[in-house]
Structure formats: structure tokens, C-alpha cells
Design a protein around this motif. Structure first.
Motif, mmCIF file in Angstrom:
data_model
loop_
_atom_site.group_PDB
_atom_site.id
_atom_site.type_symbol
_atom_site.label_atom_id
_atom_site.label_comp_id
_atom_site.label_asym_id
_atom_site.label_seq_id
_atom_site.Cartn_x
_atom_site.Cartn_y
_atom_site.Cartn_z
ATOM 1 N N ILE A 148 52.474 36.468 46.910
ATOM 2 C CA ILE A 148 51.942 37.160 45.718
ATOM 3 C C ILE A 148 51.479 36.119 44.694
ATOM 4 C CG2 ILE A 148 52.509 38.712 43.794
ATOM 5 C CD1 ILE A 148 54.635 40.007 45.667
ATOM 6 N N HIS A 149 52.297 35.079 44.541
ATOM 7 C CA HIS A 149 52.007 34.036 43.565
ATOM 8 C C HIS A 149 50.707 33.318 43.910
ATOM 9 C CE1 HIS A 149 52.636 30.344 41.199
ATOM 10 N NE2 HIS A 149 53.243 31.173 40.381
ATOM 11 N N GLN A 150 50.518 33.081 45.196
ATOM 12 C CA GLN A 150 49.308 32.404 45.649
ATOM 13 C C GLN A 150 48.056 33.211 45.308
ATOM 14 O OE1 GLN A 150 49.119 31.910 49.836
ATOM 15 N NE2 GLN A 150 49.214 29.709 49.678
ATOM 16 N N HIS A 151 48.186 34.504 45.456
ATOM 17 C CA HIS A 151 47.059 35.388 45.207
ATOM 18 C C HIS A 151 46.702 35.521 43.746
ATOM 19 C CE1 HIS A 151 44.849 37.767 48.050
ATOM 20 N NE2 HIS A 151 45.710 37.261 48.888
ATOM 21 N N PHE A 152 47.743 35.750 42.940
ATOM 22 C CA PHE A 152 47.497 36.125 41.539
ATOM 23 C C PHE A 152 47.800 34.983 40.574
ATOM 24 C CE2 PHE A 152 48.294 40.111 43.804
ATOM 25 C CZ PHE A 152 47.215 40.868 43.396
ATOM 26 N N ARG A 153 48.312 33.850 41.110
ATOM 27 C CA ARG A 153 48.665 32.671 40.293
ATOM 28 C C ARG A 153 49.855 32.927 39.368
ATOM 29 N NH1 ARG A 153 48.467 28.764 42.513
ATOM 30 N NH2 ARG A 153 47.105 29.170 44.207
ATOM 31 N N SER A 154 50.364 34.147 39.371
ATOM 32 C CA SER A 154 51.503 34.499 38.516
ATOM 33 C C SER A 154 52.054 35.838 39.005
ATOM 34 C CB SER A 154 51.032 34.632 37.074
ATOM 35 O OG SER A 154 52.041 35.234 36.315
ATOM 36 N N ILE A 155 53.294 36.120 38.649
ATOM 37 C CA ILE A 155 53.869 37.429 38.966
ATOM 38 C C ILE A 155 53.826 38.290 37.701
ATOM 39 C CG2 ILE A 155 55.950 38.612 39.878
ATOM 40 C CD1 ILE A 155 54.763 36.536 41.831
ATOM 41 N N ASP A 226 48.761 46.450 41.802
ATOM 42 C CA ASP A 226 48.194 45.163 42.214
ATOM 43 C C ASP A 226 48.719 44.758 43.592
ATOM 44 O OD1 ASP A 226 46.786 44.479 39.696
ATOM 45 O OD2 ASP A 226 48.817 44.619 38.891
ATOM 46 N N VAL A 227 50.020 45.017 43.801
ATOM 47 C CA VAL A 227 50.636 44.687 45.087
ATOM 48 C C VAL A 227 51.211 45.971 45.676
ATOM 49 C CG1 VAL A 227 52.473 43.402 46.246
ATOM 50 C CG2 VAL A 227 51.260 42.365 44.304
ATOM 51 N N LEU A 228 50.731 46.324 46.860
ATOM 52 C CA LEU A 228 51.285 47.492 47.552
ATOM 53 C C LEU A 228 52.098 46.960 48.732
ATOM 54 C CD1 LEU A 228 51.343 50.584 47.648
ATOM 55 C CD2 LEU A 228 49.277 50.528 49.050
ATOM 56 N N TYR A 229 53.429 47.072 48.622
ATOM 57 C CA TYR A 229 54.338 46.467 49.610
ATOM 58 C C TYR A 229 55.003 47.608 50.384
ATOM 59 C CZ TYR A 229 58.030 43.331 51.383
ATOM 60 O OH TYR A 229 58.886 42.594 52.183
ATOM 61 N N LYS A 263 40.242 46.908 43.871
ATOM 62 C CA LYS A 263 39.456 45.983 44.718
ATOM 63 C C LYS A 263 40.178 44.649 44.942
ATOM 64 C CE LYS A 263 35.636 48.327 45.481
ATOM 65 N NZ LYS A 263 36.532 49.478 45.762
ATOM 66 N N ASP A 264 40.940 44.212 43.913
ATOM 67 C CA ASP A 264 41.597 42.906 44.040
ATOM 68 C C ASP A 264 43.097 43.030 44.307
ATOM 69 O OD1 ASP A 264 42.237 43.947 41.631
ATOM 70 O OD2 ASP A 264 41.833 42.138 40.457
ATOM 71 N N ALA A 265 43.528 44.203 44.769
ATOM 72 C CA ALA A 265 44.950 44.381 45.108
ATOM 73 C C ALA A 265 45.228 43.763 46.480
ATOM 74 C CB ALA A 265 45.282 45.865 45.117
ATOM 75 N N VAL A 266 46.520 43.654 46.830
ATOM 76 C CA VAL A 266 46.869 43.221 48.198
ATOM 77 C C VAL A 266 47.819 44.236 48.826
ATOM 78 C CG1 VAL A 266 46.511 40.729 47.967
ATOM 79 C CG2 VAL A 266 48.729 41.695 47.344
ATOM 80 N N LEU A 267 47.677 44.378 50.139
ATOM 81 C CA LEU A 267 48.544 45.270 50.922
ATOM 82 C C LEU A 267 49.455 44.395 51.781
ATOM 83 C CD1 LEU A 267 49.356 48.093 51.991
ATOM 84 C CD2 LEU A 267 47.455 47.905 53.626
ATOM 85 N N MET A 268 50.774 44.548 51.573
ATOM 86 C CA MET A 268 51.738 43.682 52.278
ATOM 87 C C MET A 268 52.737 44.520 53.075
ATOM 88 S SD MET A 268 52.441 40.981 49.144
ATOM 89 C CE MET A 268 53.472 39.871 50.088
ATOM 90 N N TYR A 289 49.157 41.348 55.677
ATOM 91 C CA TYR A 289 50.446 41.340 56.389
ATOM 92 C C TYR A 289 50.390 40.607 57.727
ATOM 93 C CZ TYR A 289 47.843 45.576 57.481
ATOM 94 O OH TYR A 289 46.824 46.450 57.743
ATOM 95 N N LEU A 290 49.239 40.579 58.371
ATOM 96 C CA LEU A 290 49.180 39.907 59.680
ATOM 97 C C LEU A 290 48.691 38.468 59.564
ATOM 98 C CD1 LEU A 290 47.642 42.808 61.830
ATOM 99 C CD2 LEU A 290 49.979 41.949 61.958
ATOM 100 N N SER A 291 48.323 38.080 58.355
ATOM 101 C CA SER A 291 47.743 36.747 58.199
ATOM 102 C C SER A 291 48.555 35.896 57.227
ATOM 103 C CB SER A 291 46.298 36.886 57.732
ATOM 104 O OG SER A 291 46.219 37.780 56.617
ATOM 105 N N GLU A 292 48.187 35.963 55.942
ATOM 106 C CA GLU A 292 48.817 35.077 54.948
ATOM 107 C C GLU A 292 50.328 35.198 54.897
ATOM 108 O OE1 GLU A 292 46.828 35.502 51.044
ATOM 109 O OE2 GLU A 292 45.169 36.168 52.297
ATOM 110 N N GLN A 293 50.797 36.450 54.921
ATOM 111 C CA GLN A 293 52.250 36.644 54.782
ATOM 112 C C GLN A 293 53.006 35.934 55.917
ATOM 113 O OE1 GLN A 293 52.692 40.961 54.083
ATOM 114 N NE2 GLN A 293 54.802 40.556 53.513
#
Ligand code: NCD
Length: 311
Positions: A148-155, A226-229, A263-268, A289-293
């Protein structure tokens, strides 16, 4: 940065400070560079990792093994402890006591909450909890927050939505503790009423002045997220499988949900998934989920192993 984690046990994410997390992330960034440049290094040459897995695992197990190998260390990979002397009735303490003679760090996964803590008491070497029943799974949460931090630079200021089995899902318990170290805008908890987040986490959020929004309606909150986990309903924790069957696909992420997501959210997802995320959304750029995570899991575990074992 000073290594505050040398020889520590990693049992619960409650132990971490913001500085510890910063240290792990800095080290994980270095590990990423090393792996991308040359595949690995030799900093743990002569050190051995014992992986004692009493519950099924593929990713976490293989991720620890590859992390140790990329650091030049040795491995005792036991995935399927029920085929070892455990089948003869050996206690956890005895098993750990023996394996600490062979190794420098122990990773353990076990069906009982508290088993990793018990293993840590029995071992003079660091013990890492790779999942103890429905309790915690600290390294998954570390890699999730790193991602998450990598994506958004902050939590800070993010709306983070956790979906599915929040009662038995150990990854979300560990994740909550880490989110408490930051200032997310809101943590949204979406689950069936039978699988709500244990109340102690809500109480803790309140102490940290973090807004919690609990609901059983995903569609009403997904647009703000922003983050859908997403998590799997933990079949192995149910005595009555008929209840599991009614709950397992209460929330399924497909194209319709993705249309509502920013558009800029992530699905984890910590994986394995069993239908909670339809494969039709795998190639959406927000699906990580299949890549970066998964990749980040190796860097974070390399970081952790090196910090625990090497001063
Ligand atoms: C998770 C676990 O074991 O808790 N898997 C994993 O380690 N990535 C999630 C799950 O099994 O649902």
C-alpha cells in the motif's frame, strides 16, 4: 538506521513501532534492488531457516524459502508437519527444541492461536509467526502495508476497506494493528454479521482516533475506497460447513464492483482466493494480488530474516 529487530520474535504486529516499520521497508527496498540486479546475495550464508508448517500453505511457505535462499542461507523446509514425529505425539515444545539445534531462525504456522508464542518461549532463536489459527499473520500484514505504501507513498488519509471474513481472517487482524500506527482517513469493515471484526480491534482503533465504518453493504462504500482488501471465508474454522456455504460468496468482486471503484484504487487479496474475486478482473490494472503483493512478500521476508539474524 539502528537494527531494533535483531534476535526478536515476530509473533504479533502489536510489537511494531513506526520506526521498526520504516526499518523493514528501507531494508525491503534494498532487497528489491539486490534481487532485480543479481537475484540475491550471501549475507545469510551459514545461517539456516527451519520452516515448520502444521497447516496448509503455498505462498507464505515458498516465499520464506525463496527469501532465505536469495540471502544465501540454508533451509529445513517442512511443509506438512503432520507427516513428522508430530504424528507420533511429539509436543510443539519438543519439536521446536530440536529444530532450534539445527537452525538460526524458525518460521511456524499452526492451527492454534498462541502456538507461535509458545514456540517462541521454547526457542532461544527468533521465531516468526506465519499464521497461528485465526489470530495473526504478521508477515502478510507487513507485505500488505509495504505494498500500500509503495502505491500511495503514505498510509495517511487513505480509506482502506477490508472485506469478507474479518472474524477468522488472521491477515486482517495483523493488518489492523499496523494501520493503527498511521492516520488512515477511515477503515471500512465489510462482512456478514456472523464474521465481524473482533470488538477489541474496534476499541483499539478508537484509542488511536481512527474512524471505523462497519457495514454489510459493499456497494455503498466501494466508491470511496482507495484500498479494497478482500479475504477468503476461512472454511477450516467452521464446525458447521452449512453455515460456511451460506457465507462464502456473500461478497464477490467482479466487473460491476470494479466499475464503482476509483481509477487509482488498488484491489488486494492475501490469497488463496476461492471465488471472492472473479478472474475476469485479473487484468484490471488496479488488481495487484497476483503480482506486486506476492513479489513484495519475498522482499519483506528477506528484510525481516536479515534483520532478525544479522546484527
Ligand atoms: C492467508 C492465511 O493463511 O491466513 N494466506 C496467506 O498466507 N497468504 C489467507 C487465507 O488463507 O485465506
Amino acid at each position: 538506521m539502528k537494527n531494533t529487530l535483531f534476535q526478536k520474535d515476530i509473533i504479533s504486529t502489536e510489537m511494531f513501532t513506526r520506526d521498526d516499520i520504516a526499518l523493514i521497508f528501507e531494508c525491503a527496498d534494498e532487497m528489491r534492488t539486490v534481487v532485480e540486479k543479481s537475484g540475491g546475495n550471501d549475507i545469510l550464508r551459514g545461517k539456516v531457516l527451519a520452516a515448520l508448517f502444521y497447516e496448509p500453505s503455498s505462498r507464505t511457505f515458498a516465499s520464506f524459502i525463496t527469501a532465505m535462499q536469495r540471502l544465501g542461507g540454508g533451509i529445513i523446509p517442512l511443509n506438512g508437519m503432520k507427516h513428522t514425529s508430530v504424528a507420533k505425539g511429539e509436543t510443539l515444545e519438543d519439536t521446536v527444541g530440536v529444530f532450534e539445534q539445527f537452525s538460526d531462525v524458525i518460521v511456524i504456522r499452526h492451527p492454534e492461536s498462541g502456538a507461535a508464542a509458545a514456540a517462541a518461549r521454547a526457542s532461544s532463536h527468533p521465531v516468526i509467526n506465519a499464521g497461528d489459527g485465526p489470530h495473526e499473520h504478521p508477515t502478510q500484514a507487513l507485505l500488505d502495508v509495504y505494498t500500500i505504501h509503495q502505491h500511495f507513498r503514505s498510509i495517511d488519509d487513505l480509506t482502506i476497506t477490508l472485506v469478507g471474513d474479518l472474524l477468522y481472517g488472521r491477515t486482517v487482524h495483523s493488518l489492523m494493528n499496523l494501520l493503527f500506527l498511521y492516520h488512515p482517513k477511515t477503515i471500512v469493515l465489510v462482512s456478514p454479521s456472523q464474521l465481524k471484526m473482533p470488538a477489541e480491534y474496534n476499541r483499539e482503533a478508537k484509542k488511536h482516533a481512527i474512524a471505523i465504518h462497519e457495514t454489510d453493504s459493499l456497494d455503498s462504500v466501494v466508491g470511496e475506497t482507495d484500498v479494497l482488501y478482500v479475504t477468503r471465508v476461512q472454511k477450516e474454522r467452521f464446525d458447521d460447513l452449512s453455515i460456511y456455504k451460506t457465507l462464502k460468496h456473500r461478497f464477490v468482486i467482479g466487473r460491476q464492483t470494479m466499475k464503482l471503484l476509483k481509477k487509482d484504487a488498488v484491489l488486494m487479496h492475501p490469497l488463496p482466493r476461492v471465488g471472492e474475486i472473479a478472474s475476469e478482473v485479473d487484468d484490471d490494472t488496479r488488481s495487484i494480488y497476483l503480482s506486486e503483493q506476492v513479489k513484495n512478500g519475498v522482499y519483506v521476508r528477506m528484510a525481516l530474516l536479515s534483520l532478525l539474524v544479522k546484527k
